[in-house]
Design a protein around this motif. Structure first.
Motif, PDB file in Angstrom:
ATOM      1  N   GLY A 137       3.426 -11.865   6.389  1.00 11.23           N
ATOM      2  CA  GLY A 137       3.348 -13.511   6.477  1.00 11.23           C
ATOM      3  C   GLY A 137       2.370 -13.758   7.480  1.00 11.23           C
ATOM      4  O   GLY A 137       1.541 -14.989   7.544  1.00 11.23           O
ATOM      5  N   GLN A 138       2.434 -13.227   8.860  1.00 14.51           N
ATOM      6  CA  GLN A 138       1.765 -13.507   9.918  1.00 14.51           C
ATOM      7  C   GLN A 138       0.139 -13.121   9.869  1.00 14.51           C
ATOM      8  O   GLN A 138      -0.690 -13.746  10.037  1.00 14.51           O
ATOM      9  N   VAL A 139      -0.052 -11.978   9.023  1.00 16.78           N
ATOM     10  CA  VAL A 139      -1.388 -11.444   8.807  1.00 16.78           C
ATOM     11  C   VAL A 139      -1.959 -12.180   7.580  1.00 16.78           C
ATOM     12  O   VAL A 139      -3.103 -12.500   7.659  1.00 16.78           O
ATOM     13  N   MET A 140      -1.351 -12.006   6.358  1.00 12.88           N
ATOM     14  CA  MET A 140      -1.799 -12.289   4.973  1.00 12.88           C
ATOM     15  C   MET A 140      -1.513 -13.597   4.764  1.00 12.88           C
ATOM     16  O   MET A 140      -2.170 -14.099   3.656  1.00 12.88           O
ATOM     17  N   GLY A 141      -0.688 -14.291   5.223  1.00 10.64           N
ATOM     18  CA  GLY A 141      -0.033 -15.601   4.782  1.00 10.64           C
ATOM     19  C   GLY A 141       1.021 -15.796   4.147  1.00 10.64           C
ATOM     20  O   GLY A 141       1.402 -14.889   3.414  1.00 10.64           O
ATOM     21  N   ALA A 142       1.485 -16.812   4.051  1.00 13.52           N
ATOM     22  CA  ALA A 142       2.965 -16.956   3.461  1.00 13.52           C
ATOM     23  C   ALA A 142       2.826 -17.022   1.903  1.00 13.52           C
ATOM     24  O   ALA A 142       3.549 -16.653   1.100  1.00 13.52           O
ATOM     25  N   GLU A 143       1.652 -17.289   1.295  1.00 17.19           N
ATOM     26  CA  GLU A 143       1.366 -17.446   0.077  1.00 17.19           C
ATOM     27  C   GLU A 143       1.453 -15.894  -0.718  1.00 17.19           C
ATOM     28  O   GLU A 143       2.063 -15.641  -1.795  1.00 17.19           O
ATOM     29  N   PHE A 144       0.941 -14.890   0.217  1.00 14.69           N
ATOM     30  CA  PHE A 144       1.041 -13.612  -0.265  1.00 14.69           C
ATOM     31  C   PHE A 144       2.469 -13.034  -0.265  1.00 14.69           C
ATOM     32  O   PHE A 144       2.781 -12.495  -1.315  1.00 14.69           O
ATOM     33  N   THR A 145       3.302 -13.387   0.679  1.00 18.68           N
ATOM     34  CA  THR A 145       4.638 -12.921   0.595  1.00 18.68           C
ATOM     35  C   THR A 145       5.517 -13.465  -0.381  1.00 18.68           C
ATOM     36  O   THR A 145       6.316 -12.872  -1.028  1.00 18.68           O
ATOM     37  N   ASP A 146       5.167 -14.908  -0.747  1.00 21.85           N
ATOM     38  CA  ASP A 146       5.884 -15.684  -1.646  1.00 21.85           C
ATOM     39  C   ASP A 146       5.720 -15.010  -3.086  1.00 21.85           C
ATOM     40  O   ASP A 146       6.476 -15.313  -4.109  1.00 21.85           O
ATOM     41  N   ASN A 147       4.350 -14.475  -3.234  1.00 16.40           N
ATOM     42  CA  ASN A 147       4.043 -14.032  -4.599  1.00 16.40           C
ATOM     43  C   ASN A 147       3.979 -12.443  -4.549  1.00 16.40           C
ATOM     44  O   ASN A 147       3.286 -12.041  -5.552  1.00 16.40           O
ATOM     45  N   ALA A 148       4.670 -11.690  -3.731  1.00 24.35           N
ATOM     46  CA  ALA A 148       4.469 -10.273  -3.571  1.00 24.35           C
ATOM     47  C   ALA A 148       5.735  -9.825  -4.221  1.00 24.35           C
ATOM     48  O   ALA A 148       6.782 -10.137  -3.877  1.00 24.35           O
ATOM     49  N   LEU A 149       5.582  -8.557  -4.810  1.00 25.51           N
ATOM     50  CA  LEU A 149       7.076  -7.913  -5.335  1.00 25.51           C
ATOM     51  C   LEU A 149       7.152  -6.421  -4.271  1.00 25.51           C
ATOM     52  O   LEU A 149       6.290  -6.094  -3.869  1.00 25.51           O
ATOM     53  N   SER A 150       8.302  -6.572  -3.983  1.00 29.20           N
ATOM     54  CA  SER A 150       8.684  -5.354  -3.060  1.00 29.20           C
ATOM     55  C   SER A 150       8.741  -4.062  -3.777  1.00 29.20           C
ATOM     56  O   SER A 150       8.926  -3.892  -5.104  1.00 29.20           O
ATOM     57  N   ILE A 151       8.096  -2.909  -3.186  1.00 26.59           N
ATOM     58  CA  ILE A 151       7.931  -1.579  -3.899  1.00 26.59           C
ATOM     59  C   ILE A 151       8.628  -0.580  -3.062  1.00 26.59           C
ATOM     60  O   ILE A 151       8.519  -0.478  -1.771  1.00 26.59           O
ATOM     61  N   ASP A 152       9.304   0.058  -3.486  1.00 28.60           N
ATOM     62  CA  ASP A 152      10.249   1.205  -3.126  1.00 28.60           C
ATOM     63  C   ASP A 152      10.252   2.349  -3.983  1.00 28.60           C
ATOM     64  O   ASP A 152      11.252   2.170  -4.884  1.00 28.60           O
ATOM     65  N   ALA A 153       9.527   3.463  -3.976  1.00 21.76           N
ATOM     66  CA  ALA A 153       9.868   4.638  -4.878  1.00 21.76           C
ATOM     67  C   ALA A 153       9.515   5.795  -4.112  1.00 21.76           C
ATOM     68  O   ALA A 153       8.715   5.822  -3.054  1.00 21.76           O
ATOM     69  N   GLU A 154       9.982   6.853  -4.894  1.00 21.05           N
ATOM     70  CA  GLU A 154       9.789   8.369  -4.132  1.00 21.05           C
ATOM     71  C   GLU A 154       9.511   9.066  -5.586  1.00 21.05           C
ATOM     72  O   GLU A 154       9.884   9.034  -6.481  1.00 21.05           O
ATOM     73  N   ARG A 155       8.927  10.216  -5.150  1.00 20.40           N
ATOM     74  CA  ARG A 155       8.564  11.389  -6.075  1.00 20.40           C
ATOM     75  C   ARG A 155       7.898  12.723  -5.233  1.00 20.40           C
ATOM     76  O   ARG A 155       7.163  12.481  -4.427  1.00 20.40           O
ATOM     77  N   GLU A 156       8.821  13.829  -5.450  1.00 21.68           N
ATOM     78  CA  GLU A 156       8.385  14.836  -4.948  1.00 21.68           C
ATOM     79  C   GLU A 156       7.994  15.005  -3.405  1.00 21.68           C
ATOM     80  O   GLU A 156       7.023  15.415  -3.026  1.00 21.68           O
ATOM     81  N   GLY A 157       8.735  14.366  -2.517  1.00 23.37           N
ATOM     82  CA  GLY A 157       8.414  14.299  -1.075  1.00 23.37           C
ATOM     83  C   GLY A 157       7.532  13.307  -0.800  1.00 23.37           C
ATOM     84  O   GLY A 157       7.223  13.147   0.352  1.00 23.37           O
ATOM     85  N   PHE A 158       7.022  12.305  -1.580  1.00 26.31           N
ATOM     86  CA  PHE A 158       6.417  11.139  -1.188  1.00 26.31           C
ATOM     87  C   PHE A 158       6.989   9.814  -1.203  1.00 26.31           C
ATOM     88  O   PHE A 158       7.618   9.727  -2.391  1.00 26.31           O
ATOM     89  N   ARG A 159       6.831   8.990  -0.593  1.00 21.79           N
ATOM     90  CA  ARG A 159       7.517   7.788  -0.598  1.00 21.79           C
ATOM     91  C   ARG A 159       6.442   6.483  -0.555  1.00 21.79           C
ATOM     92  O   ARG A 159       5.782   6.673   0.658  1.00 21.79           O
TER      93      ARG A 159
END
Length: 627
Positions: free
Chosen positions: A229-251
């Motif tokens: 929000g500080q860097v890219m603005g509140a519009e980005f965070t309001d319209n962004a989806l949280s990503i959290d995934a893992e596969r074979e040692g990569f997160r």
């Protein structure tokens, strides 16, 4: 025959000699320090590696005359300062394992390189030690002397490239260089949410803060959203989806914006590997593949994604500036990014970005009244009883019911017949339709836009764009269930390639075969194209394979065949969906709204444009001065 080789006599034979330290440092500076932003990057990364919690950067004249970086890190002792200015001297690795990198810097080249092309002064104080200072100008180092400093380190670089004046001619304007520095600081600020950053422009005796990001606390996503929000603005965070995934040692973690919050270029794409900002073709290609089904080629997603893995699985020592990386298993990383982003976008359902409503309200704003116009006072909102009485008084006289004429259904795809008027009795839902996300249809205007009422606002739906997405999603599901039908060529087409291109093409032969394109080695540097996707019709096999090779060279993978198939499905969906200009009945409109709520990605059409706009009642009231 080399016509440029000089005619060398034994007397004029060149002699191999060792370059002096000053020349070596100036050569290294050409690799490490391309412009003032490169110097700032190296100095700020050193501050973060020293454990700083706050970093202050002062810039004058775009970094050409002054760069000063102040941090509250661990500092250095007086004995360590001369060593810090020696080439390949570092505290970050011991040299036993060049892949086990846990810090930004590790090459030990930045400080001596900067001292070779500018006037560098380092003031530092470690815990329990006295403050000390050392200076170097044009490669000439002065002795260590005491200085007054509470703690941490202050690095001051003046007159960058004064020792190599030819480099100054390649620098851009002060404003452009300052913009590049600001971008560097913002990327590092995104990588380190717990560190505070302040960037000041002190040109011409002024002191102007151009960027500030205070330390963010909380868990991973709270801190990340706060910093974004500080860097890219509140519009980005309001319209962004949280990503959290893992596969074979990569997160993979981070934030990815909805397709309707897209940009005209890739400036809003920020990628990090083990906390290091990178520009990697593999990662950018994976991004493009993940959003290919939702954005046209001229639109780009906005993301901030972090790939974390064992340092031994990625080589960060590919380039002196450390902006490029190389993965041991690039296919795993690409698959993780594509699958994680597509899963998140599907989970978002029919959601569209809030900026769509903002743009709509902006377009509807009335023109400002002249300054001399008297203020208009609005009445308070009438009570519910008054509204009911007014409605009864103004209601039209009841008319005899005339059933509507049947609507023709020919010319529509099978899927569109779901809304062709077959429903005679509509059962009332358990909850009022207004309480559903897209509300209850109240009317249709210009035979293209459905007006629906929600519990707290109004939704305007583009019926053609919405149904186009619904048909497209159904066609894709059918394609996934039944597979891609391939048509065998009566005479296989033989295409010649170089050895490198042949090897690259055959490495993805199995993937191409799943998409209906079958290629087999045909001896020498040739391949035989035996089958092509039936839905593509007549195919220029040579041109198609050359395009695939271009994508493999650029991004490390190719989605070209899949994109061509999906493009055809998109066109089929467009022609088979409800057309603009068709009048719809209430039950048809409500059925379309319910289908949108149940279908992923229905918030945008196949080209990334929004399919509906939601306006809150409070915003509408402000349009009419009811505040």
């Amino acid at each position: 025959m080399n016509t440029h080789a000089p005619n060398i006599s034994p007397e004029s034979r060149p002699v191999i000699r060792q370059l002096d330290e000053s020349a070596i440092n100036r050569i290294a500076a050409g690799e490490v320090v391309e412009r003032p932003a490169s110097a700032v990057k190296e100095l700020v990364e050193n501050a973060i590696d020293a454990g700083a919690r706050r970093v202050a950067i002062e810039i004058a004249d775009g970094g050409k005359t002054l760069i000063r970086v102040t941090d509250d890190g661990c500092g250095m002792s007086a004995d360590e300062l001369p060593l810090a200015l020696s080439r390949h001297a570092t505290s970050k690795i011991d040299g036993s394992d060049l892949l086990d990198i846990h810090s930004f810097g590790f090459r030990g080249e930045a400080l001596p390189s900067l001292g070779a092309v500018g006037r560098l002064t380092i003031q530092s104080r470690a815990a329990g030690e006295e403050g000390a200072e050392i200076s170097v100008a044009g490669g000439q180092t002065a002795g260590v002397k005491p200085c007054a400093l509470n703690g941490g380190t202050v690095v001051t670089l003046r007159d960058l490239f004064y020792a190599t004046p030819a480099r100054l001619k390649f620098l851009r304007t002060d404003r452009a260089e300052m913009q590049a520095i600001s971008e560097v600081i913002k990327r590092l600020a995104m990588a380190e949410p717990s560190v505070g950053f302040t960037l000041r422009d002190v040109s011409d005796g002024k002191d102007r803060v151009t960027f500030r990001a205070d330390p963010c606390s909380g868990d991973l996503f709270d801190a990340l959203r706060g910093r974004m929000g500080q860097v890219m603005g509140a519009e980005f965070t309001d319209n962004a989806l949280s990503i959290d995934a893992e596969r074979e040692g990569f997160r993979l973690t981070g934030l990815a914006a909805l397709p309707t919050y897209s940009r005209g270029s890739s400036v809003a794409q920020h990628l990090f590997v083990n906390g290091r900002p990178v520009q990697d073709r593999l990662l950018h290609g994976a991004l493009r593949g993940a959003y290919a089904d939702f954005l046209s080629r001229e639109r780009h997603p906005a993301v901030a994604l972090f790939v974390d893995c064992d340092p031994h699985k990625v080589d960060v020592n590919v380039h002196p500036a450390k902006s490029e990386v190389r993965f041991r298993d690039p296919g795993i990383v690409r698959g993780l990014i594509v699958s994680a982003l597509r899963h998140a976008l599907a989970a978002a359902g029919h959601r569209a970005s809030t900026t769509v409503a903002g743009a709509t309200l902006g377009a509807m704003r009335p023109e400002p009244q002249p300054a001399a116009a008297p203020r208009v006072y609005q009445m308070d909102r009438p009570s519910q009883g008054a509204l009911s009485s007014a409605w009864r008084a103004q209601a039209p006289a009841p008319q005899p019911y005339t059933p509507p004429a049947p609507q023709p259904t020919s010319g529509f795809a099978e899927f569109s017949r779901d809304y062709s008027g077959r429903v005679d009795v509509v059962e009332e839902p358990e909850q009022p339709a207004e309480a559903l996300p897209l509300g209850a249809a109240r009317g249709q205007v210009h035979e293209n836009y459905i007006i629906a009422q929600t519990a707290d606002g109004v939704v305007i739906v583009d019926q053609h764009a919405a149904h186009e997405r619904l048909v497209y999603e159904k066609l894709k599901r059918q394609l996934a269930e039944r597979g891609v039908a391939a048509q065998a060529l009566l005479i296989p087409e033989i295409v010649e390639f170089s050895a490198d291109d042949l090897s690259r093409l055959l490495s993805v032969a199995d993937e191409l075969s799943r998409m209906g394109l079958t290629v087999e080695p045909f001896g020498g540097g040739a391949v035989a194209v035996r089958e092509t996707p039936a839905i593509l019709g007549e195919v220029n096999a040579k041109a198609l394979l050359n395009d695939i090779l271009d994508e493999l060279a650029d991004y490390g993978s190719s989605q070209l065949v899949q994109e061509k198939i999906e493009a055809i499905l998109s066109r089929v969906a467009c022609h088979g969906s409800i057309r603009s200009g068709r009048r719809m009945r209430a039950e048809e409109m409500n059925a379309l709204l319910r289908e949108m709520e149940a279908t992923p990605h229905s918030g945008q059409c196949n080209h990334g444009r929004p399919t509906y706009v939601e306006l809150k009642l409070s915003d509408i009231e402000r349009l009419f001065g009811r505040t």
